[in-house]
Design an enzyme around this catalytic site. Structure first.
Site, mmCIF file in Angstrom:
data_model
loop_
_atom_site.group_PDB
_atom_site.id
_atom_site.type_symbol
_atom_site.label_atom_id
_atom_site.label_comp_id
_atom_site.label_asym_id
_atom_site.label_seq_id
_atom_site.Cartn_x
_atom_site.Cartn_y
_atom_site.Cartn_z
ATOM 1 N N HIS A 166 3.980 -9.009 -2.784
ATOM 2 C CA HIS A 166 2.526 -8.410 -2.866
ATOM 3 C C HIS A 166 1.551 -8.899 -1.918
ATOM 4 O O HIS A 166 1.483 -9.964 -1.617
ATOM 5 C CB HIS A 166 2.315 -8.555 -4.509
ATOM 6 C CG HIS A 166 1.276 -7.498 -4.856
ATOM 7 N ND1 HIS A 166 -0.142 -7.644 -4.681
ATOM 8 C CD2 HIS A 166 1.559 -6.270 -5.625
ATOM 9 C CE1 HIS A 166 -0.737 -6.496 -5.130
ATOM 10 N NE2 HIS A 166 0.173 -5.746 -5.686
ATOM 11 N N ASP A 182 7.048 -2.779 -9.254
ATOM 12 C CA ASP A 182 8.151 -2.097 -9.049
ATOM 13 C C ASP A 182 9.715 -2.534 -9.243
ATOM 14 O O ASP A 182 10.587 -1.828 -9.233
ATOM 15 C CB ASP A 182 8.142 -1.501 -7.465
ATOM 16 C CG ASP A 182 6.700 -0.811 -7.338
ATOM 17 O OD1 ASP A 182 6.036 -1.109 -6.464
ATOM 18 O OD2 ASP A 182 6.576 0.262 -8.201
HETATM 19 C C1 SDX Z 1 2.570 -1.852 -5.039
HETATM 20 O O1 SDX Z 1 -1.874 -3.317 -3.305
HETATM 21 C C2 SDX Z 1 -1.346 -3.019 -4.384
HETATM 22 O O2 SDX Z 1 -2.153 -3.326 -5.435
HETATM 23 C C3 SDX Z 1 0.050 -2.247 -4.728
HETATM 24 C C4 SDX Z 1 0.677 -2.120 -5.923
HETATM 25 C C5 SDX Z 1 -0.404 -1.263 -6.690
HETATM 26 O O3 SDX Z 1 -0.502 -1.509 -8.274
HETATM 27 O O4 SDX Z 1 -1.118 -0.435 -6.322
HETATM 28 O O5 SDX Z 1 0.550 -3.310 -6.650
HETATM 29 C C6 SDX Z 1 1.660 -1.213 -5.963
HETATM 30 O O6 SDX Z 1 2.624 -1.222 -3.753
HETATM 31 C C7 SDX Z 1 3.671 -3.027 -4.955
HETATM 32 C C8 SDX Z 1 4.240 -3.520 -3.581
HETATM 33 C C9 SDX Z 1 5.692 -2.526 -3.623
HETATM 34 N N1 SDX Z 1 6.355 -2.882 -2.350
HETATM 35 C C10 SDX Z 1 7.333 -3.400 -2.220
HETATM 36 O O7 SDX Z 1 7.877 -3.887 -3.159
HETATM 37 C C11 SDX Z 1 8.117 -3.180 -0.757
HETATM 38 C C12 SDX Z 1 8.563 -4.715 -0.464
HETATM 39 N N2 SDX Z 1 7.189 -5.673 -0.214
HETATM 40 C C13 SDX Z 1 6.967 -5.749 1.026
HETATM 41 O O8 SDX Z 1 6.945 -4.522 1.836
HETATM 42 C C14 SDX Z 1 5.525 -6.674 1.249
HETATM 43 O O9 SDX Z 1 5.784 -7.727 0.498
HETATM 44 C C15 SDX Z 1 4.158 -5.803 0.672
HETATM 45 C C16 SDX Z 1 3.969 -4.616 1.606
HETATM 46 C C17 SDX Z 1 4.361 -5.568 -0.660
HETATM 47 C C18 SDX Z 1 3.142 -6.638 0.992
HETATM 48 O O10 SDX Z 1 2.880 -7.200 2.307
HETATM 49 P P1 SDX Z 1 1.960 -7.846 3.006
HETATM 50 O O11 SDX Z 1 1.159 -8.648 2.143
HETATM 51 O O12 SDX Z 1 1.485 -7.237 3.931
HETATM 52 O O13 SDX Z 1 2.764 -9.140 3.679
HETATM 53 P P2 SDX Z 1 3.689 -8.971 4.888
HETATM 54 O O14 SDX Z 1 4.267 -7.851 5.087
HETATM 55 O O15 SDX Z 1 2.716 -9.666 6.004
HETATM 56 O O16 SDX Z 1 4.691 -10.335 4.570
HETATM 57 C C19 SDX Z 1 4.213 -11.485 4.873
HETATM 58 C C20 SDX Z 1 5.640 -12.486 5.080
HETATM 59 C C21 SDX Z 1 6.237 -11.512 6.425
HETATM 60 O O17 SDX Z 1 7.188 -12.517 6.957
HETATM 61 P P3 SDX Z 1 6.464 -13.312 8.259
HETATM 62 O O18 SDX Z 1 6.014 -12.229 9.224
HETATM 63 O O19 SDX Z 1 5.355 -13.949 7.730
HETATM 64 O O20 SDX Z 1 7.253 -14.224 8.897
HETATM 65 O O21 SDX Z 1 6.593 -12.057 3.772
HETATM 66 C C22 SDX Z 1 7.714 -11.432 4.401
HETATM 67 C C23 SDX Z 1 7.218 -10.717 5.756
HETATM 68 O O22 SDX Z 1 8.532 -10.581 6.596
HETATM 69 N N3 SDX Z 1 7.962 -10.354 3.268
HETATM 70 C C24 SDX Z 1 9.219 -10.138 2.922
HETATM 71 C C25 SDX Z 1 9.059 -9.301 1.904
HETATM 72 N N4 SDX Z 1 7.519 -8.961 1.632
HETATM 73 C C26 SDX Z 1 7.037 -9.668 2.528
HETATM 74 N N5 SDX Z 1 10.475 -10.648 3.146
HETATM 75 C C27 SDX Z 1 11.485 -10.069 2.507
HETATM 76 N N6 SDX Z 1 11.310 -9.203 1.471
HETATM 77 C C28 SDX Z 1 10.201 -8.762 1.226
HETATM 78 N N7 SDX Z 1 10.061 -7.910 -0.048
#
Ligand code: SDX
Length: 428
Positions: free
Chosen positions: A306, A363
């Protein structure tokens, strides 16, 4: 810490930037005059360090895993309130008295029907259209029907549109489902609760009586509460940006639905269940955890991570308990729930997830519950949009009523080709 201005020096400049403090949470650096003073923009793609607005609606503390609607902790609202009361709280800022609640529920209940001509709107879609595509289309089309509530400068019309949106979104969602399965639309029943009415419109058929299961009705109401609002997330920011141009409320909510659809946002519940189904059995979890950690593999664990929560998502905790209750009530022994529980356990012990502070989000468990309740996977994000409509509407009203509000118009860091002269075709 005082609120002394922040001194910015460098590049031959020295600027004092005012610091503003809210009631709780991080202070903000007021950069509204920065460009005029420095001829420079700030750079923050994804807005990870940017407060886009001032708001009084929802507060999140990502480190502590706290979520509050108008100051009330989500755990207390989940255990002691109901979705209609939460809608009132988000919209008006205070919990309603009994009389206020009864009037609000009556008003919402008596706006749940959709203009009869809109029923024909659905027949323009393919039966196998994704229901989120139908939601975007039908909600946007409400502006073509309810002309008496599109003047955003009229507080009365704004409130009528707000009530209509909250009232009609379950009807539209259920109709999108009924259309996809070729069953007749079910009209709202005014003697049912908001959640019970939605379940009835979704699952009742003319051929037999349908009785709302009180356990499922409570679980549905709870799921709506947990999804109602969440500060300035991507879809809420979309609604605010659309609203900042003066677009009508139906168009703004349609824009929010479109944004929520993405698998990185509200589409994650559908993507998460599909992922759990792809994993299939507990013994295949290590293979998928390895893929999630592999930089060369775009695969991510859906339902994990998140932007704000770096400890745990308080909604996921409530959702996990609800999953237990619903599966037990329904006598469902879903192997995907076992996979989800084991995946959560393995991931939370894995250094990669610990170091990157990746925890289950709202989720992760919701799909398990919704599947057990009989919702098809592609309806999961529709339910998220249904619940979030109350938050979007509250945020939209707050933005419109903000006297400092102006059209949102970010700038950029331009790294393209600088000015050059046109070259005639013959000379290329
Ligand atoms: C919702 O914003 C809100 O409030 C949203 C929400 C709401 O109520 O409105 O809470 C609802 O959207 C919840 C999130 C649902 N999405 C997912 O479950 C999809 C999987 N999650 C990721 O796509 C990700 O965690 C995000 C998009 C939710 C958050 O991404 P960020 O904060 O932009 O973080 P990032 O993508 O920069 O990741 C940071 C690191 C990265 O590694 P590095 O590049 O630093 O090496 O963490 C890794 C990412 O690769 N990472 C993951 C991961 N999520 C982040 N690696 C594996 N699996 C994951 N799920």
């Amino acid at each position: 810490m005082s609120n002394d201005p922040l001194k910015l020096t460098g590049n031959g400049l020295e600027v004092d930037l005012p610091v503003m403090e809210g009631s709780v949470g991080p202070k903000v650096i007021d950069i509204r005059k920065l460009y005029a003073q420095t001829d420079m923009f700030t750079f923050d793609p994804g807005f990870t360090s940017t407060a886009s607005c001032e708001s009084k609606i929802t507060y999140i503390d990502g480190e502590k895993g706290e979520l509050q609607y108008r100051g009330y902790p989500i755990e207390q609202l989940a255990n002691q309130s109901d979705f209609m009361e939460v809608c009132y709280l988000l919209l008006f800022g205070e919990l309603p008295t009994k009389a206020e609640k009864d009037k609000f529920v009556w008003d919402i209940t008596h706006h749940t029907m959709l203009h009869e001509q809109l029923h024909r709107f659905f027949s323009g879609f393919r039966r196998d259209a994704h229901p989120m595509a139908i939601m975007v289309g039908v909600v946007g089309a409400l502006a073509a029907f309810y002309h008496d509530s599109t003047d955003i400068n009229d507080p009365h019309q704004r409130m009528v549109a707000s009530y209509r949106m909250i009232a009609k979104i379950p009807t539209i969602a259920a109709m999108a489902y009924k259309y996809s399965v070729g069953q007749p639309f079910v009209y709202p029943q005014n003697d049912l609760s908001y959640a019970g009415n939605f379940l009835n419109m979704m699952f009742s058929v003319p051929a037999e009586d349908y009785k709302v299961n009180p356990v499922l009705e409570k679980a549905m109401d709870l799921i709506f509460i947990l999804h109602a609002d969440h500060e300035q997330n991507a879809s809420t920011s979309t609604v605010r940006l659309a609203g900042s141009s003066g677009a009508n409320p139906f168009a703004c909510i349609a824009a929010g639905i479109a944004c929520l659809w993405g698998p990185a946002h509200g589409g994650a519940n559908e993507a998460c269940l599909n992922m759990l189904a792809e994993i299939g059995t507990v013994d295949r979890i290590p293979e998928f955890v390895a893929r999630a950690k592999d930089k060369n593999d775009p695969f991510r664990l859906m339902g994990f991570g998140h932007r704000v929560y770096k400890n745990f998502d308080p909604r996921a905790t409530v959702m996990r308990d609800t999953a237990h209750n619903v599966l037990k009530e329904l006598g469902v022994d879903d192997p995907l729930f076992d996979v989800a529980m084991e995946l959560e356990k393995i991931a939370l012990e894995d250094p990669y997830f610990i170091e990157k502070k990746l925890y289950p989000n709202v989720d992760f468990y919701s799909g398990i519950i919704l599947k057990a309740m009989g919702f098809p996977t592609e309806m999961f994000t529709v339910l998220f949009a249904l619940a979030r409509t109350s938050g979007w509407i509250a945020q939209w009203n707050e933005m419109i009523e903000d006297p400092t509000q102006k059209i949102g118009r970010p700038r950029q860091l331009f790294t393209g080709t600088p000015k050059r002269d046109f070259i005639d075709l013959a000379d290329r």
